[in-house]
Design a protein around this motif. Sequence first.
Motif, PDB file in Angstrom:
ATOM      1  N   HIS A 290     -16.373 -37.485  62.928  1.00  0.00           N
ATOM      2  CA  HIS A 290     -14.910 -37.471  62.842  1.00  0.00           C
ATOM      3  C   HIS A 290     -14.514 -36.112  62.240  1.00  0.00           C
ATOM      4  CE1 HIS A 290     -10.812 -38.462  62.201  1.00  0.00           C
ATOM      5  NE2 HIS A 290     -10.927 -38.392  60.901  1.00  0.00           N
ATOM      6  N   GLN A 291     -15.325 -35.667  61.297  1.00  0.00           N
ATOM      7  CA  GLN A 291     -15.172 -34.309  60.763  1.00  0.00           C
ATOM      8  C   GLN A 291     -16.534 -33.635  60.706  1.00  0.00           C
ATOM      9  OE1 GLN A 291     -12.290 -33.088  60.411  1.00  0.00           O
ATOM     10  NE2 GLN A 291     -11.032 -34.932  60.232  1.00  0.00           N
ATOM     11  N   TYR A 292     -16.540 -32.325  60.961  1.00  0.00           N
ATOM     12  CA  TYR A 292     -17.718 -31.509  60.686  1.00  0.00           C
ATOM     13  C   TYR A 292     -17.345 -30.707  59.444  1.00  0.00           C
ATOM     14  CZ  TYR A 292     -21.524 -28.140  61.173  1.00  0.00           C
ATOM     15  OH  TYR A 292     -22.641 -27.371  60.953  1.00  0.00           O
ATOM     16  N   THR A 293     -17.922 -31.113  58.316  1.00  0.00           N
ATOM     17  CA  THR A 293     -17.475 -30.580  57.030  1.00  0.00           C
ATOM     18  C   THR A 293     -18.573 -29.768  56.360  1.00  0.00           C
ATOM     19  OG1 THR A 293     -16.017 -32.475  56.809  1.00  0.00           O
ATOM     20  CG2 THR A 293     -16.478 -31.230  54.796  1.00  0.00           C
ATOM     21  N   ILE A 294     -18.275 -28.486  56.152  1.00  0.00           N
ATOM     22  CA  ILE A 294     -19.223 -27.627  55.439  1.00  0.00           C
ATOM     23  C   ILE A 294     -18.764 -27.518  53.981  1.00  0.00           C
ATOM     24  CG2 ILE A 294     -19.818 -26.315  57.500  1.00  0.00           C
ATOM     25  CD1 ILE A 294     -18.002 -24.040  56.380  1.00  0.00           C
ATOM     26  N   ARG A 295     -19.615 -26.921  53.163  1.00  0.00           N
ATOM     27  CA  ARG A 295     -19.228 -26.607  51.790  1.00  0.00           C
ATOM     28  C   ARG A 295     -19.442 -25.126  51.573  1.00  0.00           C
ATOM     29  NH1 ARG A 295     -22.162 -28.664  47.211  1.00  0.00           N
ATOM     30  NH2 ARG A 295     -23.680 -29.833  48.442  1.00  0.00           N
ATOM     31  N   HIS A 296     -18.497 -24.493  50.875  1.00  0.00           N
ATOM     32  CA  HIS A 296     -18.657 -23.078  50.534  1.00  0.00           C
ATOM     33  C   HIS A 296     -18.137 -22.830  49.130  1.00  0.00           C
ATOM     34  CE1 HIS A 296     -18.862 -18.761  50.813  1.00  0.00           C
ATOM     35  NE2 HIS A 296     -19.486 -18.890  51.978  1.00  0.00           N
ATOM     36  N   THR A 297     -18.888 -22.065  48.361  1.00  0.00           N
ATOM     37  CA  THR A 297     -18.461 -21.797  46.977  1.00  0.00           C
ATOM     38  C   THR A 297     -17.198 -20.932  46.945  1.00  0.00           C
ATOM     39  OG1 THR A 297     -20.062 -20.003  46.974  1.00  0.00           O
ATOM     40  CG2 THR A 297     -20.730 -22.043  45.882  1.00  0.00           C
ATOM     41  N   ARG A 298     -16.923 -20.204  48.053  1.00  0.00           N
ATOM     42  CA  ARG A 298     -15.660 -19.453  48.138  1.00  0.00           C
ATOM     43  C   ARG A 298     -14.795 -20.052  49.239  1.00  0.00           C
ATOM     44  NH1 ARG A 298     -15.676 -13.716  48.812  1.00  0.00           N
ATOM     45  NH2 ARG A 298     -13.632 -13.931  47.839  1.00  0.00           N
ATOM     46  N   ARG A 299     -14.649 -21.359  49.168  1.00  0.00           N
ATOM     47  CA  ARG A 299     -13.958 -22.128  50.201  1.00  0.00           C
ATOM     48  C   ARG A 299     -12.554 -21.608  50.517  1.00  0.00           C
ATOM     49  NH1 ARG A 299     -12.060 -27.427  49.323  1.00  0.00           N
ATOM     50  NH2 ARG A 299     -10.903 -26.534  47.580  1.00  0.00           N
ATOM     51  N   ASP A 300     -11.742 -21.358  49.492  1.00  0.00           N
ATOM     52  CA  ASP A 300     -10.351 -20.967  49.763  1.00  0.00           C
ATOM     53  C   ASP A 300     -10.272 -19.624  50.481  1.00  0.00           C
ATOM     54  OD1 ASP A 300      -9.688 -23.349  48.615  1.00  0.00           O
ATOM     55  OD2 ASP A 300      -9.094 -22.491  46.676  1.00  0.00           O
ATOM     56  N   ALA A 301     -11.130 -18.684  50.075  1.00  0.00           N
ATOM     57  CA  ALA A 301     -11.162 -17.379  50.748  1.00  0.00           C
ATOM     58  C   ALA A 301     -11.631 -17.535  52.194  1.00  0.00           C
ATOM     59  CB  ALA A 301     -12.078 -16.421  49.983  1.00  0.00           C
ATOM     60  N   LEU A 302     -12.603 -18.402  52.410  1.00  0.00           N
ATOM     61  CA  LEU A 302     -13.090 -18.643  53.770  1.00  0.00           C
ATOM     62  C   LEU A 302     -11.977 -19.238  54.632  1.00  0.00           C
ATOM     63  CD1 LEU A 302     -15.226 -18.911  56.006  1.00  0.00           C
ATOM     64  CD2 LEU A 302     -16.001 -21.040  54.932  1.00  0.00           C
ATOM     65  N   GLN A 303     -11.219 -20.178  54.062  1.00  0.00           N
ATOM     66  CA  GLN A 303     -10.137 -20.790  54.840  1.00  0.00           C
ATOM     67  C   GLN A 303      -9.074 -19.750  55.222  1.00  0.00           C
ATOM     68  OE1 GLN A 303      -7.782 -24.020  53.065  1.00  0.00           O
ATOM     69  NE2 GLN A 303      -7.675 -24.954  55.096  1.00  0.00           N
ATOM     70  N   VAL A 304      -8.751 -18.855  54.299  1.00  0.00           N
ATOM     71  CA  VAL A 304      -7.777 -17.795  54.588  1.00  0.00           C
ATOM     72  C   VAL A 304      -8.321 -16.890  55.698  1.00  0.00           C
ATOM     73  CG1 VAL A 304      -6.679 -15.712  53.646  1.00  0.00           C
ATOM     74  CG2 VAL A 304      -6.713 -17.832  52.295  1.00  0.00           C
ATOM     75  N   TYR A 305      -9.590 -16.533  55.582  1.00  0.00           N
ATOM     76  CA  TYR A 305     -10.209 -15.665  56.587  1.00  0.00           C
ATOM     77  C   TYR A 305     -10.181 -16.308  57.978  1.00  0.00           C
ATOM     78  CZ  TYR A 305     -13.756 -12.923  59.020  1.00  0.00           C
ATOM     79  OH  TYR A 305     -14.422 -12.151  59.948  1.00  0.00           O
ATOM     80  N   VAL A 343     -17.542 -31.118  44.820  1.00  0.00           N
ATOM     81  CA  VAL A 343     -17.456 -31.095  46.271  1.00  0.00           C
ATOM     82  C   VAL A 343     -16.002 -30.915  46.742  1.00  0.00           C
ATOM     83  CG1 VAL A 343     -17.598 -32.759  48.174  1.00  0.00           C
ATOM     84  CG2 VAL A 343     -19.614 -32.302  46.778  1.00  0.00           C
ATOM     85  N   SER A 344     -15.058 -31.523  46.024  1.00  0.00           N
ATOM     86  CA  SER A 344     -13.662 -31.393  46.467  1.00  0.00           C
ATOM     87  C   SER A 344     -13.160 -29.952  46.348  1.00  0.00           C
ATOM     88  CB  SER A 344     -12.755 -32.368  45.712  1.00  0.00           C
ATOM     89  OG  SER A 344     -12.826 -32.101  44.339  1.00  0.00           O
ATOM     90  N   ASN A 345     -13.839 -29.141  45.555  1.00  0.00           N
ATOM     91  CA  ASN A 345     -13.490 -27.712  45.477  1.00  0.00           C
ATOM     92  C   ASN A 345     -14.179 -26.871  46.544  1.00  0.00           C
ATOM     93  OD1 ASN A 345     -11.765 -27.801  43.227  1.00  0.00           O
ATOM     94  ND2 ASN A 345     -13.528 -27.965  41.855  1.00  0.00           N
ATOM     95  N   GLU A 346     -15.107 -27.471  47.257  1.00  0.00           N
ATOM     96  CA  GLU A 346     -15.930 -26.665  48.182  1.00  0.00           C
ATOM     97  C   GLU A 346     -15.861 -27.094  49.649  1.00  0.00           C
ATOM     98  OE1 GLU A 346     -19.928 -26.641  46.637  1.00  0.00           O
ATOM     99  OE2 GLU A 346     -19.395 -25.308  44.973  1.00  0.00           O
ATOM    100  N   VAL A 347     -15.399 -28.316  49.918  1.00  0.00           N
ATOM    101  CA  VAL A 347     -15.459 -28.798  51.315  1.00  0.00           C
ATOM    102  C   VAL A 347     -14.419 -28.130  52.210  1.00  0.00           C
ATOM    103  CG1 VAL A 347     -16.520 -31.065  51.026  1.00  0.00           C
ATOM    104  CG2 VAL A 347     -14.050 -30.798  50.635  1.00  0.00           C
ATOM    105  N   LEU A 348     -14.816 -27.940  53.452  1.00  0.00           N
ATOM    106  CA  LEU A 348     -13.906 -27.419  54.473  1.00  0.00           C
ATOM    107  C   LEU A 348     -14.318 -28.013  55.823  1.00  0.00           C
ATOM    108  CD1 LEU A 348     -11.510 -25.425  54.723  1.00  0.00           C
ATOM    109  CD2 LEU A 348     -13.159 -23.733  55.527  1.00  0.00           C
ATOM    110  N   SER A 349     -13.365 -28.672  56.474  1.00  0.00           N
ATOM    111  CA  SER A 349     -13.658 -29.288  57.766  1.00  0.00           C
ATOM    112  C   SER A 349     -13.255 -28.338  58.887  1.00  0.00           C
ATOM    113  CB  SER A 349     -12.920 -30.619  57.904  1.00  0.00           C
ATOM    114  OG  SER A 349     -13.370 -31.509  56.887  1.00  0.00           O
ATOM    115  N   LEU A 350     -14.192 -28.130  59.810  1.00  0.00           N
ATOM    116  CA  LEU A 350     -13.987 -27.181  60.918  1.00  0.00           C
ATOM    117  C   LEU A 350     -13.548 -27.930  62.181  1.00  0.00           C
ATOM    118  CD1 LEU A 350     -17.257 -25.042  60.485  1.00  0.00           C
ATOM    119  CD2 LEU A 350     -14.999 -24.658  59.455  1.00  0.00           C
ATOM    120  N   PRO A 351     -12.952 -27.231  63.140  1.00  0.00           N
ATOM    121  CA  PRO A 351     -12.541 -27.895  64.386  1.00  0.00           C
ATOM    122  C   PRO A 351     -13.740 -28.534  65.103  1.00  0.00           C
ATOM    123  CG  PRO A 351     -11.549 -25.705  64.226  1.00  0.00           C
ATOM    124  CD  PRO A 351     -12.548 -25.813  63.105  1.00  0.00           C
TER     125      PRO A 351
END
Length: 386
Positions: A290-305, A343-351
Amino acid sequence: MKVSLADLRAQYYELKEQIDTAISEVIESGQFSGGPRVARLEQEVADFCGAKHGIGVASGTDALILALEAYGIGHGDEVITTPFSFGATSEAIARVGARPVYVDIDANTYNIQVDAIEAHITPKTKAILPVDLYGQMCDRSALQSIAEKHNLRLIIDSAQSIGASQYGIPIADGVDAATLSFYPTKNLGAYGDGGMILTSNDETAEILRSLRGHGTHGHKYHYVRVGYCSRLDAIQAVVLENKLPLLQGWNDLRRKYAHLYNTHLEAVAEQSNGTLHLPLETEDNCHIYHQYTIRHTRRDALQVYLKENEIASEIYYPSPLHLQPAYTPYGYREGDFPISEKVSNEVLSLPIHPELTEAQIDFVAEHIAKFQKISVPAPSFQRSQI
Ligand SMILES: *Cc1c(COP(=O)(O)O)cnc(C)c1O
């Protein structure tokens, strides 16, 4: 290249003719509420998910509330659940008057830590309500033995896992109830709200049918309990019925795209010094992403990028439930569930939806690899220790 999180319009065009016809037929029939179309869908979904009965209701949230209530869970009771979910999971527990008792999640699957559950069982515990988060089932056989041993109800929030299986066993097999949501962006989505409770317990199914229809029994105006007005209407039922035969194929495509992301990103994650984690699909599971969810320690910067490069992404979920204002009255504090909090600070779900192309998946993966290069420089030499 633009990459979106969902494309409901493209999915509609795939089925436009048959869905338009089916909706017109409902309008012509004048039977918008209940009737043979809803009953047919209930049986088809129940069969697909390994349950004897399906009880259609107005939403996935109502499905949870009614399932808890049908098993007599209410004031003074405790329900063990995960703090890392969509709000509806805890909301349903609180709504029936029970207390959510949280157990932290596993850092790799993001599902409840099953082996930590027993320590939280008290004489007030009545049920376990875990979530199949992102589309991967939580450990059914271990949960079943705990529930049996302590005489608890096992109700699964399967809003994200329709079509998943574990050792080949589908989501509703062997549990007291599993609940579904047909919110438009779920793997099987309606054109509005809808939900369903799946159960193989005859008596509970009857209580649920009564509860969703104002607590009636036998006769329309004979009320045997205080119920709800929570119907799955016939228009939604025919939309879902026309989509259901395609669900397996759509889930297979999601799996294929997830594995394609893995292929592109495994080496990047390995060399990331622990800054990037890919989702773990355990061997026994058929994860339906339903989601493909990665984790990144710089999640917010990755989302902006990603956004700068027209790639959509979303955070499911930015804060665990025990730290949300609505649930702080239960007395939890920061630090109580460190994995959920981290984890809630690091997760990011991709298309990941089936209307994407392989080229789009490649494009997203390339940008994550690129971000990794520019944001986390590889160590060029080992500093000598003085
Ligand atoms: C979507 C969802 C729900 C609620 O579904 P609605 O149909 O929006 O009420 C509940 N739990 C989880 C985990 C969900 O993802």
